[in-house]
Design a protein around this motif. Structure first.
Motif, short mmCIF file in Angstrom:
data_model
loop_
_atom_site.label_atom_id
_atom_site.label_comp_id
_atom_site.label_asym_id
_atom_site.label_seq_id
_atom_site.Cartn_x
_atom_site.Cartn_y
_atom_site.Cartn_z
N CYS A 60 13.98 66.91 39.26
CA CYS A 60 13.41 68.20 38.88
C CYS A 60 14.21 69.38 39.44
N THR A 94 8.89 74.25 31.14
CA THR A 94 7.68 73.44 31.02
C THR A 94 7.99 71.95 31.17
N GLU A 95 9.14 71.53 30.65
CA GLU A 95 9.50 70.10 30.75
C GLU A 95 9.65 69.68 32.22
N THR A 96 10.23 70.55 33.02
CA THR A 96 10.40 70.26 34.45
C THR A 96 9.05 70.19 35.15
N GLU A 98 6.19 69.40 33.74
CA GLU A 98 5.54 68.17 33.29
C GLU A 98 6.10 66.96 34.04
N LYS A 99 7.42 66.95 34.23
CA LYS A 99 8.06 65.86 34.96
C LYS A 99 7.57 65.85 36.42
N LYS A 102 4.16 64.38 36.58
CA LYS A 102 4.23 62.94 36.36
C LYS A 102 4.65 62.22 37.64
#
Length: 108
Positions: A60, A94-96, A98-99, A102
């Motif tokens: 991340c 946003t992808e980071t 979400e990762k 997770k």
């Protein structure tokens, strides 16, 4: 001969692991209170916290301090996580985020 001190950023579970090795009978008040705090607020095992910290840094792009802050709080939602990242003076996609969530989810 002088002693060289090294400053290291620790997660709450890692600090708890170190404090568990103290002799409570001989510990001072600050050590006892810190041990009590870390026992109550550690939200992962020391091993899991170390693994999460490494993943957050490599996958991340978080700094060690940012990863430790997130692990200590373990936000459960995107809104909670954005509260922390807003103070870091950088915008994470946003992808980071979400990762990151997770990685923080407990594995069963």
């Amino acid at each position: 001969m002088s002693e060289k001190l090294v400053k290291k950023v620790l997660t709450i579970p890692e600090a708890n692991q170190i404090l568990q090795k103290l002799n409570v009978e001989k510990a001072d008040q600050i050590q006892k209170r810190t041990l009590d705090y870390t026992t109550k607020f550690a939200k992962a095992t020391p091993e899991a916290a170390k693994k999460m910290k490494k993943e957050l840094e490599t996958e991340c792009g978080l700094t060690e301090e940012e990863a430790v802050e997130v692990i200590n709080v373990m936000p459960k939602s995107m809104e909670e996580l954005r509260t922390f990242t807003s103070g870091w003076r950088k915008l994470l996609p946003t992808e980071t985020l979400e990762k990151t969530l997770k990685i923080l989810r407990p594995k069963s």
